[in-house]
Write an enzyme that holds these catalytic residues in place. Structure first.
Site, short mmCIF file in Angstrom:
data_model
loop_
_atom_site.label_atom_id
_atom_site.label_comp_id
_atom_site.label_asym_id
_atom_site.label_seq_id
_atom_site.Cartn_x
_atom_site.Cartn_y
_atom_site.Cartn_z
N ASP A 153 27.69 48.92 59.40
CA ASP A 153 29.15 48.86 59.57
C ASP A 153 29.92 49.42 58.38
OD1 ASP A 153 28.71 47.59 61.96
OD2 ASP A 153 29.22 45.59 61.23
N HIS A 154 29.42 49.11 57.17
CA HIS A 154 30.23 49.47 56.00
C HIS A 154 30.15 50.94 55.62
CE1 HIS A 154 31.77 45.61 55.92
NE2 HIS A 154 30.75 45.00 55.35
N GLY A 186 23.43 43.94 55.63
CA GLY A 186 24.30 45.11 55.56
C GLY A 186 24.95 45.31 54.22
N HIS A 187 25.91 44.43 53.93
CA HIS A 187 26.78 44.67 52.78
C HIS A 187 26.02 44.92 51.48
CE1 HIS A 187 30.57 44.46 50.58
NE2 HIS A 187 29.83 43.93 49.64
N ARG A 234 33.70 46.04 66.82
CA ARG A 234 34.71 44.97 66.81
C ARG A 234 35.86 45.32 67.74
NH1 ARG A 234 34.45 41.27 62.23
NH2 ARG A 234 36.49 40.63 62.96
N HIS A 291 23.26 37.40 57.38
CA HIS A 291 24.64 37.29 56.92
C HIS A 291 24.71 36.87 55.46
CE1 HIS A 291 28.92 36.95 56.80
NE2 HIS A 291 28.96 37.53 57.98
N GLY A 292 25.28 37.78 54.68
CA GLY A 292 25.56 37.47 53.28
C GLY A 292 24.35 37.53 52.35
N ASN A 330 22.40 46.74 58.73
CA ASN A 330 23.74 46.77 59.34
C ASN A 330 24.53 47.91 58.69
OD1 ASN A 330 26.59 46.27 59.60
ND2 ASN A 330 26.09 44.27 60.43
N GLU A 375 26.09 43.98 67.60
CA GLU A 375 26.77 42.69 67.53
C GLU A 375 28.06 42.81 68.32
OE1 GLU A 375 27.62 42.02 63.47
OE2 GLU A 375 25.52 41.86 62.92
N HIS A 425 28.40 46.59 64.61
CA HIS A 425 29.32 45.66 65.26
C HIS A 425 30.52 46.43 65.77
CE1 HIS A 425 31.55 41.51 64.80
NE2 HIS A 425 31.76 42.07 65.97
N THR A 442 32.22 37.97 59.91
CA THR A 442 31.92 36.86 60.81
C THR A 442 31.80 35.56 60.02
OG1 THR A 442 30.59 38.50 61.96
CG2 THR A 442 30.46 36.24 62.76
N ARG A 467 37.67 48.22 63.45
CA ARG A 467 38.01 48.47 62.04
C ARG A 467 36.96 49.33 61.33
NH1 ARG A 467 37.09 42.55 59.37
NH2 ARG A 467 38.68 41.99 60.87
N HIS A 468 35.73 49.37 61.86
CA HIS A 468 34.74 50.28 61.25
C HIS A 468 34.04 51.13 62.31
CE1 HIS A 468 32.50 46.62 62.00
NE2 HIS A 468 32.89 46.02 60.89
N ARG A 485 39.43 56.78 54.71
CA ARG A 485 40.08 58.09 54.75
C ARG A 485 40.34 58.59 56.17
NH1 ARG A 485 40.33 61.52 50.14
NH2 ARG A 485 41.09 60.08 48.58
N GLU A 541 19.86 34.42 66.33
CA GLU A 541 19.96 34.82 64.92
C GLU A 541 20.64 33.68 64.18
OE1 GLU A 541 21.39 38.78 64.03
OE2 GLU A 541 22.05 38.16 62.04
N1 PXP Z 1 24.12 39.38 61.21
C1 PXP Z 1 25.31 39.19 61.83
C2 PXP Z 1 25.31 38.50 63.14
C3 PXP Z 1 26.51 39.65 61.25
O1 PXP Z 1 27.69 39.43 61.86
C4 PXP Z 1 26.45 40.36 60.04
C5 PXP Z 1 27.71 40.94 59.45
O2 PXP Z 1 28.26 41.87 60.31
C6 PXP Z 1 25.19 40.56 59.43
C7 PXP Z 1 24.05 40.03 60.03
C8 PXP Z 1 25.05 41.28 58.13
O3 PXP Z 1 25.75 40.60 57.16
P1 PXP Z 1 25.92 41.23 55.69
O4 PXP Z 1 26.70 42.49 55.84
O5 PXP Z 1 26.65 40.19 54.94
O6 PXP Z 1 24.53 41.49 55.17
#
Ligand code: PXP
Length: 258
Positions: free
Chosen positions: A8-9, A232-233, A44, A210-211, A6, A69, A42, A100, A48-49, A17, A148
């Site tokens: 996004d970040h 992702g994160h 959104r 997620h997470g 992922n 997403e 994602h 999420t 935001r990203h 910036r 998922e």
């Molecule tokens: N899967 C879904 C459906 C998500 O919404 C996210 C966060 O955007 C992720 C996976 C990845 O989560 P994380 O960034 O916490 O790894």
């Protein structure tokens, strides 16, 4: 088991910036070389990203399949049906949330139409659901082939137990004693395991995410039958740290270049 990165970040950092770097597309080429199987992003509602232009250029140039997403939202559906990612993962979305927070409401009044809109464009549809047999049955009844499983509950309990992480005050109210947390961790892992097996029996492809982080991923990755993890994160956070030395060296070289 596939790894979906992922990104996004990377865009979150750029948006700090509001300039051109870091570029999520550049990261996708590195991810491909590193063996990532697909890219998750994602778009959104609040942008935001990731922005629409990111999705456009990523879909045009990226050497990997794109899993978008997205919320159940007519404007987002229209944009993505036009841009055609490989997969659309429907997720709940709340403006004020940090990320999420839970699985989809599978009784959402616009869910059926949204699934149909993506399917009609040849886009694979996945539903992001809290792990339970009941949710899998509802997903099946909606005619999707992919789900998922939300690993957020497992991740939050794991992090509280083992990383000393203090949750944002508005997000979670977990017990403090470790015996209760350990039971919760086992329960949440069992929910994921049972849901994966049940999903497989129903003929669904079961992904999860997620997470998850470097410490917790092993417990989930060893569950029988999961076909994909989206992370992702943790990866982007680690990349900032392990890439720092090289980034400093490159700046020093640039400073001293004649
Ligand atoms: N899967 C879904 C459906 C998500 O919404 C996210 C966060 O955007 C992720 C996976 C990845 O989560 P994380 O960034 O916490 O790894």
């Amino acid at each position: 088991m596939r790894l979906g990165l992922n990104i996004d970040h990377i865009a979150t950092l750029r948006e700090a910036r509001k300039i051109h770097e870091p570029d999520p597309l550049e990261a996708i080429f590195i991810a491909k070389n590193a063996g990532v199987d697909l890219i998750t992003l994602h778009l959104r509602e609040d942008r935001r990203h990731i922005h629409e232009d990111d999705v456009k250029s990523i879909l045009k140039h990226a050497p990997l399949p794109i899993n978008a997403e997205c919320a159940i939202d007519p404007e987002i559906t229209k944009i993505l049906c036009h841009l055609r990612p490989f997969k659309a993962t429907l997720v709940p979305e709340r403006r004020a949330e940090i990320t999420t927070e839970g699985g989809l409401n599978l009784k959402h009044p616009q869910l059926k139409d949204t699934i149909k809109a993506y399917a009609d464009c040849g886009i694979e549809v996945a539903l992001f659901i809290d792990p339970s047999v009941q949710n899998l049955e509802l997903a099946c009844a909606l005619g999707v082939k992919v789900v998922e499983l939300h690993t957020g509950k497992f991740s939050n309990v794991f992090n509280t137990l083992y990383t000393g992480f203090k949750h944002h005050k508005n997000r979670l109210d977990l017990p403090k004693d470790s015996a209760t947390l350990k039971n919760m961790l086992e329960e949440s892992l069992e929910e994921l395991a049972q849901s994966t097996l049940a999903g497989q029996k129903m003929g669904l492809e079961v992904c999860a995410g997620h997470g998850l982080n470097y410490a917790s991923v092993g417990l989930v990755a060893r569950l029988e039958g999961l076909s994909e993890l989206n992370i992702g994160h943790a990866i982007i956070a680690r990349a900032v740290i392990v890439g720092l030395e090289q980034a400093i060296k490159s700046m020093q070289e640039a400073m001293h270049a004649r």
